[in-house]
Design an enzyme around this catalytic site. Structure first.
Site, PDB file in Angstrom:
ATOM      1  NE  ARG A  12      17.601  -4.170 -17.745  1.00 54.72           N
ATOM      2  CZ  ARG A  12      17.426  -3.985 -19.050  1.00 54.72           C
ATOM      3  NH1 ARG A  12      18.375  -4.294 -19.912  1.00 54.72           N
ATOM      4  NH2 ARG A  12      16.311  -3.446 -19.510  1.00 54.72           N
ATOM      5  CG  ASP A  13      18.401  -0.776 -20.831  1.00 59.69           C
ATOM      6  OD1 ASP A  13      19.408  -1.207 -21.413  1.00 59.69           O
ATOM      7  OD2 ASP A  13      17.347  -0.504 -21.427  1.00 59.69           O
ATOM      8  CG  HIS A 203      12.645  -0.079 -22.933  1.00 61.40           C
ATOM      9  ND1 HIS A 203      12.985  -0.393 -21.626  1.00 61.40           N
ATOM     10  CD2 HIS A 203      13.812  -0.094 -23.621  1.00 61.40           C
ATOM     11  CE1 HIS A 203      14.287  -0.590 -21.543  1.00 61.40           C
ATOM     12  NE2 HIS A 203      14.815  -0.422 -22.750  1.00 61.40           N
ATOM     13  CG  HIS A 205      17.385   2.637 -25.766  1.00 64.21           C
ATOM     14  ND1 HIS A 205      18.509   2.483 -24.994  1.00 64.21           N
ATOM     15  CD2 HIS A 205      16.561   1.619 -25.410  1.00 64.21           C
ATOM     16  CE1 HIS A 205      18.383   1.415 -24.220  1.00 64.21           C
ATOM     17  NE2 HIS A 205      17.194   0.862 -24.462  1.00 64.21           N
ATOM     18  CB  CYS A 236      21.410  -2.758 -25.965  1.00 64.49           C
ATOM     19  SG  CYS A 236      21.271  -4.548 -26.020  1.00 64.49           S
ATOM     20  CG  ASN A 245      16.838   3.012 -21.318  1.00 65.13           C
ATOM     21  OD1 ASN A 245      17.897   2.470 -21.026  1.00 65.13           O
ATOM     22  ND2 ASN A 245      15.789   2.344 -21.737  1.00 65.13           N
TER      23      ASN A 245
HETATM   24  P1  HMG Z   1      23.545 -19.587 -23.908  1.00 64.19           P
HETATM   25  O1  HMG Z   1      25.020 -19.694 -24.214  1.00 64.19           O
HETATM   26  O2  HMG Z   1      22.590 -19.852 -25.021  1.00 64.19           O
HETATM   27  O3  HMG Z   1      23.133 -20.489 -22.671  1.00 64.19           O
HETATM   28  O4  HMG Z   1      23.298 -18.134 -23.295  1.00 64.19           O
HETATM   29  P2  HMG Z   1      23.455 -21.972 -22.320  1.00 64.19           P
HETATM   30  O5  HMG Z   1      22.258 -22.481 -21.602  1.00 64.19           O
HETATM   31  O6  HMG Z   1      23.967 -22.726 -23.517  1.00 64.19           O
HETATM   32  O7  HMG Z   1      24.666 -21.860 -21.257  1.00 64.19           O
HETATM   33  C1  HMG Z   1      25.957 -21.363 -21.594  1.00 64.19           C
HETATM   34  C2  HMG Z   1      26.667 -20.909 -20.343  1.00 64.19           C
HETATM   35  O8  HMG Z   1      25.966 -19.811 -19.748  1.00 64.19           O
HETATM   36  C3  HMG Z   1      26.751 -21.961 -19.252  1.00 64.19           C
HETATM   37  O9  HMG Z   1      27.925 -21.684 -18.479  1.00 64.19           O
HETATM   38  C4  HMG Z   1      25.550 -21.675 -18.410  1.00 64.19           C
HETATM   39  O10 HMG Z   1      25.677 -22.137 -17.089  1.00 64.19           O
HETATM   40  C5  HMG Z   1      25.543 -20.160 -18.421  1.00 64.19           C
HETATM   41  P3  HMG Z   1      29.351 -22.384 -18.770  1.00 64.19           P
HETATM   42  O11 HMG Z   1      29.061 -23.857 -18.678  1.00 64.19           O
HETATM   43  O12 HMG Z   1      29.788 -21.954 -20.150  1.00 64.19           O
HETATM   44  O13 HMG Z   1      30.245 -21.842 -17.689  1.00 64.19           O
HETATM   45  N1  HMG Z   1      24.194 -19.596 -18.215  1.00 64.19           N
HETATM   46  C6  HMG Z   1      23.907 -18.687 -17.269  1.00 64.19           C
HETATM   47  N2  HMG Z   1      24.669 -18.099 -16.318  1.00 64.19           N
HETATM   48  C7  HMG Z   1      24.063 -17.208 -15.502  1.00 64.19           C
HETATM   49  N3  HMG Z   1      22.746 -16.896 -15.608  1.00 64.19           N
HETATM   50  C8  HMG Z   1      21.959 -17.467 -16.541  1.00 64.19           C
HETATM   51  C9  HMG Z   1      22.545 -18.413 -17.416  1.00 64.19           C
HETATM   52  N4  HMG Z   1      22.069 -19.139 -18.447  1.00 64.19           N
HETATM   53  C10 HMG Z   1      23.080 -19.862 -18.928  1.00 64.19           C
HETATM   54  N5  HMG Z   1      20.683 -17.139 -16.619  1.00 64.19           N
HETATM   55  C11 HMG Z   1      22.096 -16.428 -22.117  1.00 64.19           C
HETATM   56  C12 HMG Z   1      22.007 -17.659 -23.010  1.00 64.19           C
HETATM   57  C13 HMG Z   1      20.744 -15.748 -22.157  1.00 64.19           C
HETATM   58  C14 HMG Z   1      22.432 -16.854 -20.708  1.00 64.19           C
HETATM   59  C15 HMG Z   1      23.211 -15.487 -22.639  1.00 64.19           C
HETATM   60  O14 HMG Z   1      23.009 -15.279 -23.995  1.00 64.19           O
HETATM   61  C16 HMG Z   1      23.232 -14.152 -21.922  1.00 64.19           C
HETATM   62  O15 HMG Z   1      23.504 -14.074 -20.724  1.00 64.19           O
HETATM   63  N6  HMG Z   1      22.972 -13.059 -22.668  1.00 64.19           N
HETATM   64  C17 HMG Z   1      22.955 -11.699 -22.121  1.00 64.19           C
HETATM   65  C18 HMG Z   1      21.615 -11.101 -22.355  1.00 64.19           C
HETATM   66  C19 HMG Z   1      21.518  -9.694 -21.804  1.00 64.19           C
HETATM   67  O16 HMG Z   1      21.581  -9.507 -20.596  1.00 64.19           O
HETATM   68  N7  HMG Z   1      21.354  -8.706 -22.708  1.00 64.19           N
HETATM   69  C20 HMG Z   1      21.157  -7.325 -22.320  1.00 64.19           C
HETATM   70  C21 HMG Z   1      19.767  -7.096 -21.780  1.00 64.19           C
HETATM   71  S1  HMG Z   1      18.467  -7.049 -23.031  1.00 64.19           S
HETATM   72  C22 HMG Z   1      18.286  -5.392 -23.359  1.00 64.19           C
HETATM   73  O17 HMG Z   1      19.086  -4.594 -22.920  1.00 64.19           O
HETATM   74  C23 HMG Z   1      17.083  -4.916 -24.113  1.00 64.19           C
HETATM   75  C24 HMG Z   1      16.021  -4.309 -23.213  1.00 64.19           C
HETATM   76  O18 HMG Z   1      16.555  -3.230 -22.455  1.00 64.19           O
HETATM   77  C25 HMG Z   1      14.844  -3.790 -24.041  1.00 64.19           C
HETATM   78  C26 HMG Z   1      15.259  -2.913 -25.203  1.00 64.19           C
HETATM   79  O19 HMG Z   1      15.983  -1.924 -25.022  1.00 64.19           O
HETATM   80  O20 HMG Z   1      14.831  -3.264 -26.298  1.00 64.19           O
HETATM   81  C27 HMG Z   1      15.463  -5.354 -22.218  1.00 64.19           C
HETATM   82 MG    MG Z   2      16.829  -1.122 -23.269  1.00 61.48          MG
END
Ligand code: HMG
Ligand code: MG
Length: 293
Positions: A12-13, A203, A205, A236, A245
């Site tokens: 995933r990450d 967690h 990196h 990320c 990571n």
């Molecule tokens: P948004 O634009 O605020 O959501 O996005 P919305 O509710 O306004 O919807 C907008 C569009 O997104 C719509 O589609 C929804 O249907 C769709 P459209 O009408 O434009 O075609 N939608 C979704 N589609 C699929 N799955 C969903 C979903 N929700 C809404 N769940 C949202 C909010 C969170 C979805 C967006 O910002 C997003 O997908 N962001 C990506 C976040 C991500 O994956 N980031 C990387 C992981 S975090 C990380 O790596 C850190 C971590 O490792 C820890 C660390 O290292 O610190 C965990």
């Molecule tokens: Mg991470």
């Protein structure tokens, strides 16, 4: 021997940041190899918008090919839409991911911290109802790519909220790998005043090459859950310059040398790291992986 639990986040990450996405079949092969090597948890993907993170599209197809094994294959679910899709795909372990930085929260999940918690609340309520395990991430615990220093008080606040709302475990993310051992240890110490130590995960990196040192400092604080990514995959997409990571192989090698028990076969993880690096046509970022290839 004291036990340490490794939580593998490479599929995933790691893969969420690759320029050339892997299809579901290759992702399943990776996950199965890691599980076969003894990784107790292997994060299998994300139910997020494929427009935002195309690399994690088809996580439902990934889950469909994995054997049901209690809580072994967690997935990210940022809101109810993601949670419902994860549940329909059979997930029994999900993760909400918040941040201790307002700007990072906005860039990563398109809302501020308060709104993010408002979105997580029903996910966590539904998860509890259906006996689905919930992990809570807090990102940017040692620094933010947009805001710089982050207040530990905010880390504590978000972690406490997650605990109160039913998170089984809270993973503290040094998303951009800027922490050093003394500040990592101090941060963990402060969070541990309100979150039990056996429910905290590290967690880290490795952007600045500090991850192993930071882990060692936090092992001394009795933290026993560590997130790792095979071959040091990852980064990320919303944190420019963040490298992967800490590599699973490097952490395992260190833990074995210190006499900790993990139940994981290092040789198999090394082979998997070399296999996936070849598949992605990238350098293996694990030092142990390179030394043993
Ligand atoms: P948004 O634009 O605020 O959501 O996005 P919305 O509710 O306004 O919807 C907008 C569009 O997104 C719509 O589609 C929804 O249907 C769709 P459209 O009408 O434009 O075609 N939608 C979704 N589609 C699929 N799955 C969903 C979903 N929700 C809404 N769940 C949202 C909010 C969170 C979805 C967006 O910002 C997003 O997908 N962001 C990506 C976040 C991500 O994956 N980031 C990387 C992981 S975090 C990380 O790596 C850190 C971590 O490792 C820890 C660390 O290292 O610190 C965990
Ligand atoms: Mg991470």
């Amino acid at each position: 021997m004291t036990k340490v639990t490794l939580f593998e986040v490479g599929p995933r990450d790691g893969l969420q940041n690759e320029a050339h996405p892997l299809g579901p079949d290759d992702r399943v092969s990776l996950i199965k190899r890691l599980a076969h090597a003894g990784m107790p948890y292997v994060e299998a993907g994300s139910f997020v918008s494929p427009k935002w993170v195309p690399q994690m599209a088809d996580t439902d197809k990934v889950l469909a090919q994995l054997d049901a094994e209690a809580y072994r294959y967690p997935v990210l679910t940022p809101n109810m839409k993601g949670f419902e899709a994860a549940r329909a795909a059979g997930a029994d372990h999900v993760a909400v991911f918040g941040a201790a930085s307002e700007t990072f929260s906005q860039k990563n999940i398109n809302c501020n911290i308060t709104e993010s918690l408002r979105r997580f609340a029903p996910v966590m309520e539904e998860a509890r109802k259906h006996n689905i395990r919930i992990r809570g991430y807090v990102s940017c615990v040692l620094g933010c790519p947009y805001e710089g220093d982050v207040a530990v008080a905010t880390v504590v606040e978000v972690a406490e909220w997650l605990l109160e709302h039913g998170a089984h475990e809270i993973s503290l993310g040094d998303t951009i790998g800027v922490g050093t051992p003394a500040c990592a240890r101090a941060m963990v110490k402060q969070v541990a005043q309100s979150v039990p130590r056996d429910r905290l995960a590290l967690h880290f990196h490795d952007t600045y090459g500090q991850a192993l040192a930071n882990i060692l400092a936090c092992l001394e604080e009795d933290i026993r859950i560590i997130d790792v990514a095979v071959a040091g995959l990852g980064g990320c997409p919303y944190a420019a310059g963040a490298s992967g990571n800490v590599a699973s192989e490097d952490v395992l090698y260190m833990l074995e040398g210190m006499g900790f028990e993990t139940g994981i076969d290092l040789d198999q993880i090394v082979a998997t790291g070399n296999w996936v690096s070849h598949l992605l046509n990238r350098q293996n970022n694990s030092k142990v992986g390179r030394a043993r290839s």
